[in-house]
Design an enzyme around this catalytic site. Structure first.
Site, PDB file in Angstrom:
ATOM      1  N   GLU A 130       0.815  -1.222   0.000  1.00 13.34           N
ATOM      2  CA  GLU A 130       0.000   0.000   0.000  1.00 13.34           C
ATOM      3  C   GLU A 130       0.844   1.265   0.000  1.00 13.34           C
ATOM      4  OE1 GLU A 130      -0.587  -2.684   1.737  1.00 13.34           O
ATOM      5  OE2 GLU A 130      -2.557  -3.335   1.064  1.00 13.34           O
ATOM      6  N   HIS A 159     -11.329  -5.657   8.833  1.00 13.84           N
ATOM      7  CA  HIS A 159     -12.011  -5.513   7.536  1.00 13.84           C
ATOM      8  C   HIS A 159     -13.316  -4.740   7.728  1.00 13.84           C
ATOM      9  CE1 HIS A 159      -9.336  -8.945   6.732  1.00 13.84           C
ATOM     10  NE2 HIS A 159      -9.442  -8.659   5.458  1.00 13.84           N
TER      11      HIS A 159
HETATM   12  C1  LIG Z   1      -1.453  -4.977   4.070  1.00 13.47           C
HETATM   13  C2  LIG Z   1      -2.502  -5.839   3.443  1.00 13.47           C
HETATM   14  N1  LIG Z   1      -2.949  -5.559   2.201  1.00 13.47           N
HETATM   15  C3  LIG Z   1      -3.904  -6.316   1.630  1.00 13.47           C
HETATM   16  C4  LIG Z   1      -4.442  -7.383   2.275  1.00 13.47           C
HETATM   17  C5  LIG Z   1      -5.558  -8.219   1.630  1.00 13.47           C
HETATM   18  N2  LIG Z   1      -5.100  -9.586   1.386  1.00 13.47           N
HETATM   19  C6  LIG Z   1      -5.371 -10.590   2.231  1.00 13.47           C
HETATM   20  S1  LIG Z   1      -4.664 -12.020   1.809  1.00 13.47           S
HETATM   21  C7  LIG Z   1      -4.021 -11.356   0.395  1.00 13.47           C
HETATM   22  C8  LIG Z   1      -3.185 -12.199  -0.518  1.00 13.47           C
HETATM   23  C9  LIG Z   1      -2.100 -12.887   0.258  1.00 13.47           C
HETATM   24  O1  LIG Z   1      -1.252 -13.608  -0.579  1.00 13.47           O
HETATM   25  P1  LIG Z   1      -0.013 -14.380   0.016  1.00 13.47           P
HETATM   26  O2  LIG Z   1       0.693 -13.541   1.026  1.00 13.47           O
HETATM   27  O3  LIG Z   1       0.806 -14.878  -1.109  1.00 13.47           O
HETATM   28  O4  LIG Z   1      -0.652 -15.579   0.845  1.00 13.47           O
HETATM   29  P2  LIG Z   1      -1.616 -16.752   0.343  1.00 13.47           P
HETATM   30  O5  LIG Z   1      -3.007 -16.240   0.490  1.00 13.47           O
HETATM   31  O6  LIG Z   1      -1.252 -17.077  -1.050  1.00 13.47           O
HETATM   32  O7  LIG Z   1      -1.376 -17.876   1.271  1.00 13.47           O
HETATM   33  C10 LIG Z   1      -4.357 -10.002   0.299  1.00 13.47           C
HETATM   34  C11 LIG Z   1      -3.959  -9.100  -0.801  1.00 13.47           C
HETATM   35  C12 LIG Z   1      -3.966  -7.630   3.581  1.00 13.47           C
HETATM   36  N3  LIG Z   1      -4.440  -8.650   4.334  1.00 13.47           N
HETATM   37  N4  LIG Z   1      -2.999  -6.858   4.131  1.00 13.47           N
END
Ligand SMILES: Cc1ncc(C[n+]2csc(CCOP(=O)(O)OP(=O)(O)O)c2C)c(N)n1
Lengths: 348, 331
Positions: free
Chosen positions: B65, B132
């Site tokens: 962000e 959220h």
């Molecule tokens: C700072 C932040 N930005 C956006 C999100 C929204 N978000 C939740 S999970 C996710 C994707 C996470 O991907 P990854 O870290 O690769 O983990 P995976 O879900 O693949 O296990 C996002 C964008 C968040 N939780 N925190």
């Protein structure tokens, strides 16, 4: 071996149970699964010793079960029971359990590494041979917070192991679309720490790599990054049908299911018999049946509990009069001040 | 005027249309954020945008962000018009430094502004827990240089977003996720939907009490006003602020001078919330017109809890608003 298999199976069966009660409407909010990634979490959880701390991400239920977390706590948490570890105030795996060495994550990604650094710092300050381990998706590893956490852990030579779970997807975007990294272990170079890559769907490989990295941290040699190559077999959460995933990809990884491969290995080399594995699975099912019945009979927390526990001093509970409208009997803070319509202007 | 072509549009659809129209009309408008391209956005606001506008104008970013907002500021300096999406407005927190220190102070320090929009879903009621569900407007209220918008209607979501994109300064655009698919309105096609920033609107007229509110609380306040009307025979005026900064103090004061009673309702916690600022301004401008103390109905001063019982308690309800309004009317 038997315990390892049981924990893998319990992880999957518990998540399936959560999915069942989700569909029945008992789960409050979202449900995130770790299907296909159980071996990474379980292998790491098993490699830690008592007294060590772990900070899971959303797909590391297996690590918490390996640490001894009661499956009932997971059911309580997802159904927002008043008896849950977060008392119904927070969701998923956001609980911190000092007795089990679990630091609960919060949703903003990248944060738990920074906080775990502080836990590790306390070990070092007290000259305790204890170690921390945490997980990140490759997506989370892109956050500024995460980079800062890595940089500090490396600079202070903290006893930390970070497992990057490279599961190819971050929510609905393939990691290749939003990262220029090809070999995820290369990121360690930016922090000046060693890294290794393992097959994250091979529980024994994960266990070995974690054991070595943990021993290194315990010996005072600092942080290691482990990249676990794995795959997210389901959508980001229940609401996501993963329509964007190419079918052949799922098929290929299905052939590489971590639990089935481990069972095959156990049977092939005669470590366990099919009937032992079958017994384990039935035993887990029975345990979960009982647990589910028990937890579904419990209730949500009483509404007024919303006010409590904002501060350590319960006198500071959020009971400010008039937040929600007039409170019967509330006289105001000054005796001369009208507290009710009737007392004002002689009730006119 | 009758508009035979008016189309039923959701609050979410209105936001989508504003983005589409501005991007079609002005090729300097572009979007960046997490999962907005290939996936089409966590709430599907930008579904299909990548196909229409291509990867230079619909940019999937890493989860970052601070870097998203930083890049938006730099691009704005260069004459582009960035719209940055926060997947949930709660995740604006990592970008706080970029927003309050870089974007907000840029024009004041250097004379070079940063015309950009940061938009994302805010608000509680969806059983999503502390991370959220937040309403973050007050975190930014004390930062001069920022504008803030919180629409309640689909019409305003569309009109204000278009205004925000054209605005020369940084605008935080708070979309209430509870309204995304629940609010449906007939949006005109025979006139331009454009709502200038900084103007409140009267959602319901009344002469006995003014409720000032915004976002999802506009609907609860209006329900409360209807209850009061039918059960008590008093008429409550409901003012929908629409823009939080600049604040339309004039509209608030004008209403209060007619009704003599003011209740402020918001979903954010009370301490340090917008209601405090509005109270101060009305005391300064219209104290002599008040026939009763100014009252606030807000969320309680806690994080947003997860369990349904707790979240329902946390959120102001129609009952709370009715009770407060009755107290004020009887005063
Ligand atoms: C700072 C932040 N930005 C956006 C999100 C929204 N978000 C939740 S999970 C996710 C994707 C996470 O991907 P990854 O870290 O690769 O983990 P995976 O879900 O693949 O296990 C996002 C964008 C968040 N939780 N925190």
């Amino acid at each position: 071996m038997r315990a390892l298999y049981r924990c893998l199976w319990l992880t999957r069966a518990l998540e399936e149970r959560l999915e069942t009660i989700f569909k029945q409407g008992h789960v409050v909010g979202g449900l995130y699964r770790s299907l296909g990634q159980e071996a990474t979490a379980v292998g790491c959880g098993y490699a830690l010793a008592g007294g060590d701390w772990i900070a899971p991400s959303i797909r590391d239920l297996g690590a918490l079960l390996a640490r001894g977390l009661d499956p009932r706590e997971v059911l309580r948490q997802y159904t927002a029971r008043g008896s849950s570890l977060c008392a119904g105030k927070d969701n998923t795996n956001h609980f911190t359990v000092p007795e089990l060495g679990i630091l609960g994550p919060i949703s903003p990604l990248g944060t738990q590494l920074c906080v775990l650094n502080g836990v590790a710092l306390s070990f070092r300050t007290r000259r305790e041979p204890r170690v921390c381990l945490t997980f990140q998706g490759e997506g989370a590893s892109r956050t500024g917070t995460s980079h800062e956490g890595f940089a500090m852990a490396a600079a202070l030579n903290l006893p930390i192991v970070v497992v990057i779970e490279h599961n190819r997807w971050a929510f609905g975007t393939p990691s290749t679309a939003v990262a220029a990294v090809e070999q995820w272990a290369d990121v360690a170079g930016a922090y000046g720490v060693p890294a290794g890559t393992v097959d994250g769907n091979d529980v024994l490989q994960v266990y070995d790599a974690a054991t070595q990295a943990i021993a290194r941290a315990r010996a005072g040699d600092g942080m290691t990054i482990i990249v676990a190559e794995t795959y997210r077999m389901l959508g980001h959460a229940q609401h996501d049908a993963q329509k964007y995933v190419p079918e052949h990809e799922l098929g290929e990884w299905l052939d590489h299911d971590p639990i089935r491969s481990f069972a095959d290995y156990l049977l092939e080399f005669g470590f366990e018999s099919e009937s032992t594995l079958e017994d384990i699975r039935s035993e887990v099912a029975l345990e979960l049946d009982a647990a589910t019945d028990e937890i579904l009979a419990e209730g949500y927390p009483p509404a007024e509990e919303a006010r409590s526990r904002v501060y350590g001093d319960s006198a500071l509970d959020a009971d400010v009069p008039w937040t929600r409208g007039p409170e019967p009997g509330y006289e105001g803070l000054t005796s001369g001040r009208p507290g009710s319509p009737a007392s004002h202007r002689g009730g006119a | 005027m009758e508009d035979d072509n008016a189309v039923e549009t959701t609050y979410l659809g209105a936001i989508r249309e504003a983005l589409l129209e501005e991007m079609r009309a002005d090729e300097t408008v572009f979007m960046l954020g997490e999962d907005i391209g290939i996936y089409g956005g966590a709430f599907k606001v930008t579904d299909g945008f990548l196909d229409e506008f291509g990867p230079d104008r619909v940019i999937d970013t890493p989860i970052s962000e601070a870097a998203i907002v930083g890049a938006a500021i730099g691009a704005a300096h260069m004459g582009l018009k960035p719209v940055a999406e926060m997947q949930f407005i709660d995740f604006i927190a990592p970008a706080f430094d970029m927003i309050v220190n870089f974007a907000a102070k840029s024009r004041y320090r250097t004379g070079i502004g940063a015309g950009l929009v940061i938009r994302g879903p805010c608000g509680a009621g969806a059983r999503s827990g502390p991370f959220h569900s937040q309403s973050v407007e007050s975190y930014f209220a004390n930062v001069p240089g920022l504008k803030m918008v919180a629409p309640a209607r689909a019409f305003d979501a569309k009109g204000l977003l278009r205004a925000a994109i054209r605005d020369p300064d940084p605008v935080l655009f708070f979309e209430h996720k509870f309204l995304y698919r629940r609010i449906k309105e007939q949006l005109p096609t025979n006139e331009e939907v454009f709502v200038p920033l900084g103007k409140a609107r009267t959602h319901r007229e009344g002469s006995d009490l003014t409720i000032v509110t915004y976002g999802a609380m506009v609907y609860k306040s209006t329900d409360a006003a209807e209850t009061i009307s039918s059960e008590d025979g008093a008429e409550v005026e409901v003012i929908d602020l629409r823009t939080l900064r600049p604040l339309d103090t004039e509209a608030i004061v004008e209403s209060v001078t007619r009704t003599g009673r003011l209740l402020i309702v918001h979903e954010a916690p009370r301490f340090g919330g917008f209601a405090g600022e509005i109270t101060a301004q009305v005391c300064e401008e219209a104290f002599e017109w008040l026939d009763a103390p100014i009252r606030r109905v807000t969320a309680i001063d806690t994080p947003v809890p997860y369990a349904p019982t707790l979240e329902d308690y946390y959120l102001p309800g129609e009952d709370d608003i009715v009770a407060a309004a009755r107290w004020l009317l009887a005063y």
